[in-house]
Enzyme design. Sequence first.
Site, mmCIF file in Angstrom:
data_model
loop_
_atom_site.group_PDB
_atom_site.id
_atom_site.type_symbol
_atom_site.label_atom_id
_atom_site.label_comp_id
_atom_site.label_asym_id
_atom_site.label_seq_id
_atom_site.Cartn_x
_atom_site.Cartn_y
_atom_site.Cartn_z
ATOM 1 N N SER A 115 3.436 -4.416 -1.932
ATOM 2 C CA SER A 115 2.039 -4.306 -2.247
ATOM 3 C C SER A 115 1.276 -5.568 -1.450
ATOM 4 C CB SER A 115 1.295 -4.052 -3.464
ATOM 5 O OG SER A 115 0.321 -3.867 -3.539
ATOM 6 N N HIS A 116 0.531 -6.124 -1.923
ATOM 7 C CA HIS A 116 -0.406 -7.322 -1.568
ATOM 8 C C HIS A 116 0.208 -8.732 -1.390
ATOM 9 C CE1 HIS A 116 -0.665 -6.717 -5.803
ATOM 10 N NE2 HIS A 116 -0.912 -8.182 -5.834
ATOM 11 N N ASP A 284 -4.840 -3.099 1.582
ATOM 12 C CA ASP A 284 -3.746 -4.007 1.370
ATOM 13 C C ASP A 284 -2.580 -3.730 2.044
ATOM 14 O OD1 ASP A 284 -3.070 -2.087 -0.177
ATOM 15 O OD2 ASP A 284 -2.076 -3.341 -1.828
ATOM 16 N N ASP A 286 0.325 -2.079 1.479
ATOM 17 C CA ASP A 286 0.751 -0.659 1.229
ATOM 18 C C ASP A 286 -0.446 0.411 1.205
ATOM 19 O OD1 ASP A 286 0.349 -1.717 -1.239
ATOM 20 O OD2 ASP A 286 1.484 -0.300 -2.107
ATOM 21 N N ASP A 288 -2.684 0.847 -0.786
ATOM 22 C CA ASP A 288 -3.398 1.588 -2.128
ATOM 23 C C ASP A 288 -4.637 0.848 -2.483
ATOM 24 O OD1 ASP A 288 -1.938 -0.618 -2.974
ATOM 25 O OD2 ASP A 288 -0.927 0.504 -4.368
ATOM 26 N N ARG A 289 -4.999 -0.427 -2.122
ATOM 27 C CA ARG A 289 -6.202 -1.136 -2.481
ATOM 28 C C ARG A 289 -7.183 -0.974 -1.557
ATOM 29 N NH1 ARG A 289 -4.242 -6.432 -5.851
ATOM 30 N NH2 ARG A 289 -3.194 -5.689 -7.122
ATOM 31 N N LYS A 383 -3.053 5.005 -6.367
ATOM 32 C CA LYS A 383 -4.536 4.549 -5.772
ATOM 33 C C LYS A 383 -4.412 4.678 -4.183
ATOM 34 C CE LYS A 383 -3.182 -0.073 -6.668
ATOM 35 N NZ LYS A 383 -3.044 -1.086 -7.880
HETATM 36 C C1 G1P Z 1 -1.870 -6.301 -10.351
HETATM 37 C C2 G1P Z 1 -3.302 -5.674 -11.127
HETATM 38 C C3 G1P Z 1 -3.073 -4.173 -11.441
HETATM 39 C C4 G1P Z 1 -2.353 -3.239 -10.381
HETATM 40 C C5 G1P Z 1 -1.186 -4.089 -9.863
HETATM 41 C C6 G1P Z 1 -0.313 -3.204 -8.862
HETATM 42 O O1 G1P Z 1 -1.145 -6.285 -11.686
HETATM 43 O O2 G1P Z 1 -3.811 -6.527 -11.800
HETATM 44 O O3 G1P Z 1 -4.315 -3.561 -11.688
HETATM 45 O O4 G1P Z 1 -2.338 -2.016 -10.998
HETATM 46 O O5 G1P Z 1 -1.081 -5.419 -9.569
HETATM 47 O O6 G1P Z 1 -1.484 -3.144 -7.670
HETATM 48 P P1 G1P Z 1 -0.781 -7.701 -12.600
HETATM 49 O O7 G1P Z 1 -0.362 -8.577 -11.516
HETATM 50 O O8 G1P Z 1 -2.071 -7.645 -13.156
HETATM 51 O O9 G1P Z 1 0.363 -7.189 -13.469
HETATM 52 ZN ZN ZN Z 2 -0.877 -2.233 -3.144
#
Ligand code: G1P
Ligand code: ZN
Length: 555
Positions: A115-116, A284, A286, A288-289, A383
Amino acid sequence: MSMQIHSIFTQAFNDQKPGTSGLRKKVKWFQQPNYLENFVQSIFDTVAVPAGASLTVGGDGRYYNRHAIQIIIRMAAANGFSRVIVGQGGILSTPAVSHIIRQYKTFGGMILSASHNPGGIDGDFGIKYNIQNGGSAPEKITEAVYAKSKTITQYRVADLTEVDIDTIGESSFETANGAFTVQVIDAVEDYANLMESLFDFPAIKTLLNSGFSMKFDAMHAVTGPYAREIFVNRLGAPENSIMNCVPSEDFAGGHPDPNLTYAEDLVKIMFAGESAPDFGAASDGDGDRNMILGKNFFVTPSDSLAVLAANATLIPAYANGIAGVARSMPTSGAVDRVAQQLNIPCYETPTGWKFFGNLMDAGKVTLCGEESFGTSSNHVREKDGLWAVLFWLNILARHYQSSGTASVQEILMKHWATYGRNVYSRHDFEGIPIEAANNVMQHIKAQFSSLPGQSFGDYVVKTCDDFSYHDSIDGSVSHNQGTRILFEDGSRIVFRLSGTGTEGATLRIYLEAFEPDTTQHHLDAQEALAKLIEIAGQLSLLTEKTGRFTPTVIT
Ligand code: G1P
Ligand code: ZN
């Protein structure tokens, strides 16, 4: 010649527990012999692959993506799949995977992404299994995968040589069980078509041709090719309205997280005063954000969800109204106020998109969101960053049609005037030693019995608890989903440890206060939340226990 299937002996690892969103580790950790193979086999063993099934595979293009895809293809062939559908070049955004699973009715899919989190050889890698509805596997599956991964003794792999994943088309191979096909599809087209079916593209096109300017930042990550196709090719936006749109294996050394800290290039452009574009957005690693910005203006994700819900009927796909909404517990209550006005249900779930899946499958909710820059609807089961950007553009396009102007800030000011403002901020403290972070959490919980009734200036504690969620659809219960301090006036402070980090612990503090008074709506959130921020420090003894004074990231 028919390809051979081999069973390879392996030793179990003890740390393959999926977090908030799949298994994430440093690339170097994933590169240990058999590490990825063990996890993939644990998934296949858990979900019991039906004969002849197909699998969707794609990732965000980060380092190790292509290598992992080859392994997954060889293992899918050996585990009963007859087809693997893969995005060209191994690329598929997370929402695109969700859509492809649903459109081609595959037996779930594998997403390669952290992801990010930063990428590259010293960065992070991740893998996640999504089920047939297109959503992340629920906890009962991820827990079974983890249990399997601790006892695994062998995995199965076919002796396929490297498969071409760069040319659109099919390659077929003979196995003892029949044909095995790898189908390489255009990574963007199906997804772009889906977006075009949901939103009013002609109206957005008119807006973008009216002198209204936008800037989309793909942050060198997966949405680059999607953004080019959608904004430039289909909506006619000028080339300079997109930036950083070539996916890079290490995101050009950046941190592909669309927030005010990490999307600093875009933020500079959007806060450049009068010369700033009218609309800005980023997504981000991938895809989804999303982050939404107006001219010199930031929209919190919690407010964004509320605005989308309040304006949903302006969008062709939601013109008949929405069934309900859902938000993660730490997300602000702004959308609750809209739901109340619309007389539709609003569900509060734990952090993590997987908790929305059951509600969407049951038709209970149409729109969902998280404060962590995640918003989407039932068009997929993930998302969806670009979806949110298009939703905003569609709302702005309708405003332009009816009034000749389109301003993000104006939409927010009007929204707050109608519903009041849930002033909101999240403070992250990243890379804290795990023990210190646990100490902070324990210290807060130890005060549970004495806090109710205590005053901190004007704030009086009403209750405090650890959030638990009872899934009304499948009856499952999830405990320990965040520590909440709720105040008499509806304000709250939530403390939670991240489940996605790969280094030490990340402590998140979520702060929220309700402000009905329109004359206070222009205030900066940090200013308006100053007293709650002070109380959070006092209750947690964060500085004393971690040596940290200021958050690493404020959103
Ligand atoms: C974080 C975000 C959460 C999101 C997840 C995946 O998780 O807070 O809302 O669904 O990334 O993108 P966390 O690191 O808080 O467990
Ligand atoms: Zn992501």
